[in-house]
Design a protein around this motif. Structure first.
Motif, PDB file in Angstrom:
ATOM      1  N   UNK A  64       0.832  -1.208   0.000  1.00  0.00           N
ATOM      2  CA  UNK A  64       0.000   0.000   0.000  1.00  0.00           C
ATOM      3  C   UNK A  64       0.868   1.259   0.000  1.00  0.00           C
ATOM      4  N   UNK A  65       1.952   1.268   0.785  1.00  0.00           N
ATOM      5  CA  UNK A  65       2.756   2.484   0.914  1.00  0.00           C
ATOM      6  C   UNK A  65       3.485   2.824  -0.369  1.00  0.00           C
ATOM      7  N   UNK A  66       4.148   1.856  -0.989  1.00  0.00           N
ATOM      8  CA  UNK A  66       4.926   2.148  -2.182  1.00  0.00           C
ATOM      9  C   UNK A  66       4.011   2.513  -3.349  1.00  0.00           C
ATOM     10  N   UNK A  67       2.932   1.758  -3.527  1.00  0.00           N
ATOM     11  CA  UNK A  67       2.017   2.057  -4.617  1.00  0.00           C
ATOM     12  C   UNK A  67       1.308   3.379  -4.371  1.00  0.00           C
ATOM     13  N   UNK A  68       0.925   3.644  -3.121  1.00  0.00           N
ATOM     14  CA  UNK A  68       0.197   4.866  -2.805  1.00  0.00           C
ATOM     15  C   UNK A  68       1.060   6.102  -3.012  1.00  0.00           C
ATOM     16  N   UNK A  69       2.336   6.036  -2.662  1.00  0.00           N
ATOM     17  CA  UNK A  69       3.200   7.204  -2.765  1.00  0.00           C
ATOM     18  C   UNK A  69       3.650   7.466  -4.206  1.00  0.00           C
ATOM     19  N   UNK A  70       3.497   6.497  -5.103  1.00  0.00           N
ATOM     20  CA  UNK A  70       3.904   6.686  -6.489  1.00  0.00           C
ATOM     21  C   UNK A  70       2.713   7.048  -7.369  1.00  0.00           C
ATOM     22  N   UNK A  71       1.520   6.636  -6.990  1.00  0.00           N
ATOM     23  CA  UNK A  71       0.343   6.899  -7.812  1.00  0.00           C
ATOM     24  C   UNK A  71       0.085   8.394  -7.955  1.00  0.00           C
ATOM     25  N   UNK A  72      -0.459   8.816  -9.096  1.00  0.00           N
ATOM     26  CA  UNK A  72      -0.870  10.221  -9.245  1.00  0.00           C
ATOM     27  C   UNK A  72      -1.961  10.577  -8.253  1.00  0.00           C
ATOM     28  N   UNK A  73      -2.102  11.851  -7.996  1.00  0.00           N
ATOM     29  CA  UNK A  73      -3.042  12.444  -7.053  1.00  0.00           C
ATOM     30  C   UNK A  73      -2.651  12.105  -5.623  1.00  0.00           C
ATOM     31  N   UNK A  74      -2.565  10.835  -5.254  1.00  0.00           N
ATOM     32  CA  UNK A  74      -2.193  10.467  -3.897  1.00  0.00           C
ATOM     33  C   UNK A  74      -0.747  10.849  -3.609  1.00  0.00           C
ATOM     34  N   UNK A  75       0.143  10.568  -4.540  1.00  0.00           N
ATOM     35  CA  UNK A  75       1.546  10.855  -4.294  1.00  0.00           C
ATOM     36  C   UNK A  75       1.956  12.268  -4.633  1.00  0.00           C
ATOM     37  N   UNK A  76       1.121  13.013  -5.364  1.00  0.00           N
ATOM     38  CA  UNK A  76       1.512  14.343  -5.829  1.00  0.00           C
ATOM     39  C   UNK A  76       0.889  15.467  -5.008  1.00  0.00           C
ATOM     40  N   UNK A  77      -0.378  15.324  -4.672  1.00  0.00           N
ATOM     41  CA  UNK A  77      -1.121  16.452  -4.110  1.00  0.00           C
ATOM     42  C   UNK A  77      -1.315  16.387  -2.600  1.00  0.00           C
ATOM     43  N   UNK A  78      -1.293  15.208  -2.016  1.00  0.00           N
ATOM     44  CA  UNK A  78      -1.592  15.090  -0.593  1.00  0.00           C
ATOM     45  C   UNK A  78      -0.376  15.436   0.252  1.00  0.00           C
ATOM     46  N   UNK A 111       4.870   2.225 -10.438  1.00  0.00           N
ATOM     47  CA  UNK A 111       5.103   2.974 -11.682  1.00  0.00           C
ATOM     48  C   UNK A 111       4.176   2.499 -12.797  1.00  0.00           C
ATOM     49  N   UNK A 112       3.890   1.201 -12.821  1.00  0.00           N
ATOM     50  CA  UNK A 112       3.004   0.673 -13.864  1.00  0.00           C
ATOM     51  C   UNK A 112       1.589   1.186 -13.696  1.00  0.00           C
ATOM     52  N   UNK A 113       1.082   1.129 -12.459  1.00  0.00           N
ATOM     53  CA  UNK A 113      -0.272   1.615 -12.213  1.00  0.00           C
ATOM     54  C   UNK A 113      -0.358   3.126 -12.374  1.00  0.00           C
ATOM     55  N   UNK A 126      -5.413  -1.576 -16.438  1.00  0.00           N
ATOM     56  CA  UNK A 126      -4.515  -1.859 -15.322  1.00  0.00           C
ATOM     57  C   UNK A 126      -4.435  -3.351 -15.034  1.00  0.00           C
ATOM     58  N   UNK A 127      -5.553  -4.035 -15.081  1.00  0.00           N
ATOM     59  CA  UNK A 127      -5.537  -5.479 -14.872  1.00  0.00           C
ATOM     60  C   UNK A 127      -4.728  -6.175 -15.963  1.00  0.00           C
ATOM     61  N   UNK A 128      -4.859  -5.709 -17.188  1.00  0.00           N
ATOM     62  CA  UNK A 128      -4.103  -6.294 -18.301  1.00  0.00           C
ATOM     63  C   UNK A 128      -2.606  -6.096 -18.109  1.00  0.00           C
ATOM     64  N   UNK A 129      -2.192  -4.906 -17.702  1.00  0.00           N
ATOM     65  CA  UNK A 129      -0.770  -4.649 -17.504  1.00  0.00           C
ATOM     66  C   UNK A 129      -0.210  -5.469 -16.342  1.00  0.00           C
ATOM     67  N   UNK A 130      -0.985  -5.606 -15.270  1.00  0.00           N
ATOM     68  CA  UNK A 130      -0.501  -6.400 -14.136  1.00  0.00           C
ATOM     69  C   UNK A 130      -0.362  -7.865 -14.507  1.00  0.00           C
TER      70      UNK A 130
END
Length: 261
Positions: free
Chosen positions: A21-35, A81-83, A250-254
């Motif tokens: 949760x932490x690594x994906x959350x901090x890299x995702x847009x909006x969550x990792x950029x604005x909060x 990074x993928x998501x 996203x499911x396809x890429x994963x």
């Protein structure tokens, strides 16, 4: 007798969920950029505690060797990074289209400061970007990101997503679509301003005494802002179609990059 009922596998399972949760959350847009960082930490704990009882990895999946732990972290970063690249492709396409519009309207020297990065960017680029993010949040795009995070527990094991050739080819295909979408966003303004330039050229040939340079700047700005309102309506359709297909993409890429352990 075990007084505290300490279960190492349960603790390791919680750590694996926290890392995902932490690594994906901090890299995702909006969550990792604005909060802010404090809000990120609070959201991290809330999401981890909400996901862990239902979607968690077994404690036996936690690597024992430090080198394997580092590889697991690298895989989690690749997952984030993928998501995140899917949404960032939309943002980059909007910024490309805004930069083209900004140049065509004669606002090349008019820049604004992005409060998130501290860098200068064209005014129309920042305006379209903010409108796009508001539309994205209004249509619950951030919830689709969280949904993809939850689906990753069933598809991708801890650190199990790597840059396979199939995954890289799909990412390159999305990067190509980024430039196409950017040109499509700017196309109405480009065509309108081209017709304005053509009309001004004909006027300058028929009436050379008129100062086309002074008359042309406000006219192009007015026409540019008029057609920019049409671009906003188009953007809502683009973002709606993007969000409707985001889950499957996203499911396809994963699935392309996941490797069972």
């Amino acid at each position: 007798m075990d007084i505290f009922s300490f279960d190492p596998n349960m603790v390791l399972s919680f750590y694996l969920t926290l890392f995902r949760v932490s690594i994906v959350l901090f890299i995702m847009p909006f969550f990792g950029d604005t909060l802010p960082n404090t809000m990120k930490a609070a959201l991290l704990l809330v999401l981890t505690l909400a996901i862990w009882p239902k979607l968690s990895f077994p404690g036996s999946a936690f690597p024992a060797h430090p080198f394997n732990i580092a590889i697991m972290f690298a895989g989690e970063i690749v997952l984030g990074m993928t998501l995140g690249c899917i949404v960032r492709m939309l943002i980059a396409a909007v910024q490309v289209g805004g930069a083209i519009i900004n140049f065509q309207m004669g606002f090349s020297m008019v820049n604004s400061i992005d409060p998130l990065t501290g860098q200068q960017e064209p005014m129309t680029t920042h305006f379209i970007y903010m409108c796009t993010m508001l539309t994205f949040l209004t249509l619950n795009g951030h919830l689709h990101l969280i949904k993809a995070l939850g689906a990753s527990f069933d598809i991708v094991p801890p650190g199990g997503l790597f840059l396979s050739p199939q995954l890289m080819s799909e990412v390159m295909l999305f990067s190509k679509q980024m430039f196409i979408l950017g040109v499509r966003i700017a196309a109405p303004v480009i065509m309108a301003l081209f017709l304005v330039d053509l009309a001004l050229a004909l006027i300058s040939r028929t009436a050379p005494q008129m100062n086309i340079l002074i008359m042309g700047f406000p006219l192009k700005i007015a026409v540019g802002f008029l057609f920019l309102s049409f671009v906003m309506e188009m953007m809502s359709d683009y973002v709606t179609n993007f969000i409707s297909a985001m889950d499957q993409v996203m499911l396809h890429l994963m699935r392309l990059g996941s490797k069972p352990i």
